[in-house]
Design an enzyme around this catalytic site. Structure first.
Site, PDB file in Angstrom:
ATOM      1  N   GLY A  37     -20.736 -69.864  31.282  1.00 29.06           N
ATOM      2  CA  GLY A  37     -20.630 -70.320  29.901  1.00 29.06           C
ATOM      3  C   GLY A  37     -21.736 -69.758  29.038  1.00 29.06           C
ATOM      4  N   ILE A  38     -21.637 -70.013  27.761  1.00 25.65           N
ATOM      5  CA  ILE A  38     -22.644 -69.560  26.801  1.00 25.65           C
ATOM      6  C   ILE A  38     -23.906 -70.404  26.966  1.00 25.65           C
ATOM      7  CG2 ILE A  38     -23.175 -69.289  24.346  1.00 25.65           C
ATOM      8  CD1 ILE A  38     -20.140 -68.999  23.871  1.00 25.65           C
ATOM      9  N   LYS A  39     -25.046 -69.758  27.021  1.00 24.37           N
ATOM     10  CA  LYS A  39     -26.296 -70.484  27.196  1.00 24.37           C
ATOM     11  C   LYS A  39     -26.539 -71.426  26.031  1.00 24.37           C
ATOM     12  CE  LYS A  39     -28.597 -67.034  30.080  1.00 24.37           C
ATOM     13  NZ  LYS A  39     -29.777 -66.132  30.228  1.00 24.37           N
ATOM     14  N   GLY A  40     -27.000 -72.630  26.352  1.00 22.68           N
ATOM     15  CA  GLY A  40     -27.245 -73.634  25.330  1.00 22.68           C
ATOM     16  C   GLY A  40     -28.539 -73.386  24.572  1.00 22.68           C
ATOM     17  N   MET A  41     -28.623 -73.975  23.385  1.00 23.24           N
ATOM     18  CA  MET A  41     -29.819 -73.835  22.568  1.00 23.24           C
ATOM     19  C   MET A  41     -30.848 -74.920  22.853  1.00 23.24           C
ATOM     20  SD  MET A  41     -28.289 -72.607  18.879  1.00 23.24           S
ATOM     21  CE  MET A  41     -26.937 -73.776  18.795  1.00 23.24           C
ATOM     22  N   ASP A  48     -20.064 -88.785  32.387  1.00 19.61           N
ATOM     23  CA  ASP A  48     -21.187 -89.579  32.861  1.00 19.61           C
ATOM     24  C   ASP A  48     -22.198 -88.643  33.524  1.00 19.61           C
ATOM     25  OD1 ASP A  48     -22.708 -91.802  33.405  1.00 19.61           O
ATOM     26  OD2 ASP A  48     -21.576 -92.408  35.173  1.00 19.61           O
ATOM     27  N   ALA A  79     -25.232 -71.623  35.353  1.00 17.76           N
ATOM     28  CA  ALA A  79     -23.841 -72.070  35.243  1.00 17.76           C
ATOM     29  C   ALA A  79     -23.059 -71.165  34.297  1.00 17.76           C
ATOM     30  CB  ALA A  79     -23.794 -73.508  34.758  1.00 17.76           C
TER      31      ALA A  79
END
Length: 586
Positions: free
Chosen positions: A318-322, A372, A316
Site C-alpha cells: 500500500g501507499i506509505k502513510g503520512m 479493532d 506492508a
C-alpha cells in the site's frame, strides 16, 4: 519478609481482579433489560463503561500496591514469589486465564512495561490447551423427534424475553420454511438431527443473538438466530444465519463487543471456536468483551507462529502513510502500526492526538466499518526476521520507537491490526482485470462504509481509498484514524460562488475556512483517478458530495437516532407480513 510481601501482592491483585470481574458481569447481565427497554443509548454507554473497567481496576490495583509496599515493590525477585502465590490462589477459579492476564497488567504498570520475564509474569499461561470444564450444561439440547415445528416452538419458548413475541406463529413458520429451503440435504423426517444452543444470549447494539449448532448424520453447521425489538414492546426473529462465513462476520473484528453472561470463559470460547474455527481464540475472547485476554492470546499465538515459520517482516503493501509506518509478516494475517517521528506538513496532529483517536475507536460503536486494534508497549521481535533494509526504514521514520539490541528489536509502542487488502490496490486490480462486478462492489461498499460511520457520529476525515481496506469477506473497512472526529463537531458547508473569475482561478480559496469546516464538494477528488470509478461512485453515492446530506446526518445524530446497522445483508431478513390463513403453526 519477602514471602509476606509476595503474599500481599498476590492477595491485592486477586482482590482487584475479583472486583473487576464482578463489575464486568453486572454490566453484562443488565444487557437483556436494556434490550427489552429498547434503551439503545444506555447500551452504547454500557459498552464504553465496560471497556474502561479493565484499565480503571488495573491502574487502581497497581497504584495501591506501590503505595503500600514502597520501593521494595520494584524488586523483580519479589514478583517471582508473588506469581507463585497468585497461581495457587486462582487454581479453583473458573476464569484463571483471565486472572493471569490481569496479574500481567498490574505487573506491567508497576514496572512501566519493562522487566518482561516469564519468571515474574504469565507470558505463557499455565492453562494453554487446558480448557476449564465446569461440569455445568451451558447448552440446551433439542431434537427433531417431535418434528421441526415442535423444536422451533420449544426453542422460542425457552428463549422468551420479558416482553412478548410480536408474532410467534409467523416466526416459527418463517424459520421452518427457511430451514427446509436452505438445508434440503438434511432429511429431518429420517435423520437423527439435534440442535445445541448456548444458554446465554448475545446482546449487541439493537440485536439479541441466539447462537448454536445443528448436528446431523454427516456433519454439523453453526447457526445464529438474530432477534430484534420492534420498538413497540415486542420482539421478533429477524432471520436465521446458517453459513459459516456469515456467522464469522457477526463475530467480526470490526464490530463492538457482545454483552453476554460467561461463567467459564475458556469453555465458552472453546464452543464458539468449534462453531467458527476460522476465528482465532484471540478474536473470540475480544468479541465478548475480554479484549485484554484477546491481546494475551494474540501475543501467544504470534510467538507460536514465529517458531513455526521463517519468513521475513516487510513493509506492508500500500501507499506509505503520512503519520504511521506499517509492517507485516507475510505468513501472519496482521499488520503492525507505529507512529512516525515526524508527520507530513499537511497533518495537523500530534503523537498524543493519534493515540487518543485509536482509543476513541476502541470505545465507540464500530458499526462493522472500523477495525479493532490491540495496543502494545515494548513489543519484542527477533532481529533475525528483519532485513537490514526494513530496520533502516523503521529507524529512519520512527527511530524514537525502535531499538535494536543484539538479537532483539524492541518497538516501544505499536498497534496490531488484522491485515486487509488496501482499497486502492483492490480497485486498481479490478480496473486492470476489467472486473466490473468487483469494481462496482468495492465502490458501493466504500460509500456505504462512509455513510454508516456518519450514522454512528464518525466523520472519517481523510477518506482516500488508501485509508480503507477490504476484508476477506469483501467488506470495506476504515483503518486510518488520525483524522477522525465526531460528525457533530464538523461544520459542513457549500463552497461559496466566486464573485469574479480571478477568484475562481486563484490557487488559494476566496472564502474563509474554519478549523472544522468541511466542503463535501471537494470529495470529488476521491474519484478523480478514473472515469469508471467516478461514474459508479456518483451513481451510487453522489449524495456524499452534497453538504445537505451531511447536515441531515448531523440532525439525525443530534436527535438521538441510532440507525440499524446489522451484521448481515438485508436480503436475508424475513418478511414480517401476517401469517397465512390455515397455518397449523402454534
Amino acid at each position: 519478609m519477602t514471602g509476606q510481601f509476595a503474599e500481599h501482592i498476590a492477595a491485592a491483585v486477586l482482590e482487584q481482579f475479583a472486583d473487576y470481574r464482578s463489575r464486568f458481569q453486572t454490566i453484562s447481565a443488565a444487557a437483556q433489560l436494556r434490550f427489552e427497554k429498547a434503551d439503545w443509548h444506555a447500551i452504547q454507554k454500557a459498552g464504553a463503561a465496560r471497556i474502561d473497567l479493565y484499565e480503571d481496576n488495573s491502574e487502581e490495583g497497581a497504584r495501591a500496591i506501590v503505595e503500600q509496599l514502597g520501593e521494595v515493590v520494584y524488586d523483580a525477585r519479589l514478583w517471582h514469589d508473588a506469581k507463585r502465590c497468585y497461581a495457587l490462589k486462582i487454581q479453583q477459579r473458573s476464569d484463571p486465564e483471565l486472572a493471569e492476564t490481569f496479574y500481567n497488567s498490574i505487573y506491567l504498570k508497576v514496572f512501566k512495561h519493562h522487566e518482561l520475564d516469564d519468571a515474574h509474569m504469565f507470558i505463557r499461561s499455565a492453562y494453554e490447551g487446558q480448557p476449564i470444564r465446569s461440569g455445568a450444561d451451558f447448552c440446551r439440547l433439542y431434537t427433531t423427534q417431535q418434528g421441526l415445528v415442535a423444536l422451533l416452538g420449544k426453542l422460542l419458548d425457552d428463549y422468551a424475553f420479558n416482553i412478548p413475541w410480536e408474532n410467534r406463529r409467523r416466526d416459527i413458520r418463517s424459520l421452518a420454511r427457511y430451514v427446509r429451503e436452505q438445508i434440503p440435504s438434511i432429511d429431518i423426517s429420517r435423520e437423527d438431527v439435534s440442535v445445541e444452543v448456548m444458554r446465554s444470549v448475545f446482546f449487541r447494539n439493537k440485536g439479541a443473538y441466539i447462537v448454536g449448532r445443528i448436528n446431523y448424520t454427516s456433519g454439523a453447521m453453526p447457526f445464529i438466530l438474530p432477534v430484534l425489538h420492534n420498538g413497540e414492546g415486542a420482539v421478533y426473529v429477524d432471520t436465521l444465519i446458517l453459513d459459516e462465513n456469515d456467522v464469522s462476520i457477526i463475530f467480526s473484528f470490526t464490530r463492538s463487543y457482545f454483552m453476554v453472561n460467561v461463567d467459564v470463559p475458556s469453555e465458552f470460547i472453546g464452543f464458539l471456536h468449534s462453531l467458527i474455527p476460522m476465528k482465532s481464540k484471540a478474536e473470540l475472547y475480544s468479541s465478548i468483551g475480554f479484549y485484554k485476554q484477546g491481546k494475551a492470546e494474540f501475543y501467544r499465538s504470534f510467538l507460536d507462529h514465529l517458531e513455526a515459520s521463517n519468513d521475513q517482516f516487510t513493509i506492508a503493501p500500500g501507499i506509505k502513510g503520512m503519520v504511521m509506518t506499517v509492517f507485516t509478516l507475510p505468513s501472519f494475517p496482521v499488520v503492525f502500526k507505529l507512529i512516525k517521528d515526524r508527520f507530513s506538513s499537511s497533518k495537523n496532529v500530534t503523537r498524543a492526538t493519534v493515540k487518543e483517536k485509536y482509543r476513541l475507536v476502541k470505545r465507540h460503536d464500530r458499526v462493522g466499518r472500523m477495525a479493532d486494534t490491540q495496543e502494545f508497549t515494548n513489543f519484542l521481535f527477533p532481529r533475525n526476521r528483519f532485513a537490514q533494509e526494513l530496520i533502516d526504514e523503521l529507524q529512519k521514520v520512527a527511530g524514537s520507537s525502535v531499538e535494536v539490541d543484539g538479537d532483539l528489536v524492541t518497538i516501544r509502542h505499536l498497534w496490531a491490526e488484522r491485515r486487509m487488502t488496501p482499497l486502492n490496490i483492490y480497485i486498481d486490480s479490478a480496473l486492470a482485470s476489467d472486473n466490473e462486478p468487483d469494481l462496482f462492489h468495492a465502490i458501493n461498499e466504500f460509500g456505504k462504509a462512509i455513510k454508516q460511520l456518519a450514522a454512528a457520529n464518525i466523520f472519517a476525515g481523510d477518506m482516500l481509498f488508501k485509508n480503507f481496506g477490504v476484508t476477506r469477506h469483501g467488506r470495506v473497512v476504515f483503518y486510518d484514524y488520525d483524522e477522525i472526529m465526531y460528525l457533530t463537531d464538523c461544520n459542513f458547508r457549500r463552497i461559496p460562488e466566486a464573485m469574479y473569475p480571478e477568484q475562481e482561478m486563484s490557487g488559494e480559496p476566496w472564502y474563509s475556512v474554519g478549523p472544522n469546516d468541511v466542503f463535501p464538494e471537494e470529495f470529488s477528488i476521491l474519484t478523480a483517478c478514473n472515469a469508471r470509478v467516478r461514474r459508479i461512485f456518483n451513481e451510487l453515492h453522489g449524495d456524499l458530495l452534497e453538504a445537505a446530506f451531511w447536515q441531515g446526518m448531523q440532525d439525525q445524530v443530534r436527535n438521538g437516532d441510532i440507525v440499524d446497522v446489522f451484521p448481515y445483508r438485508k436480503i436475508k431478513r424475513f418478511a414480517r407480513s401476517t401469517i397465512l390463513p390455515g397455518s397449523d403453526y402454534s
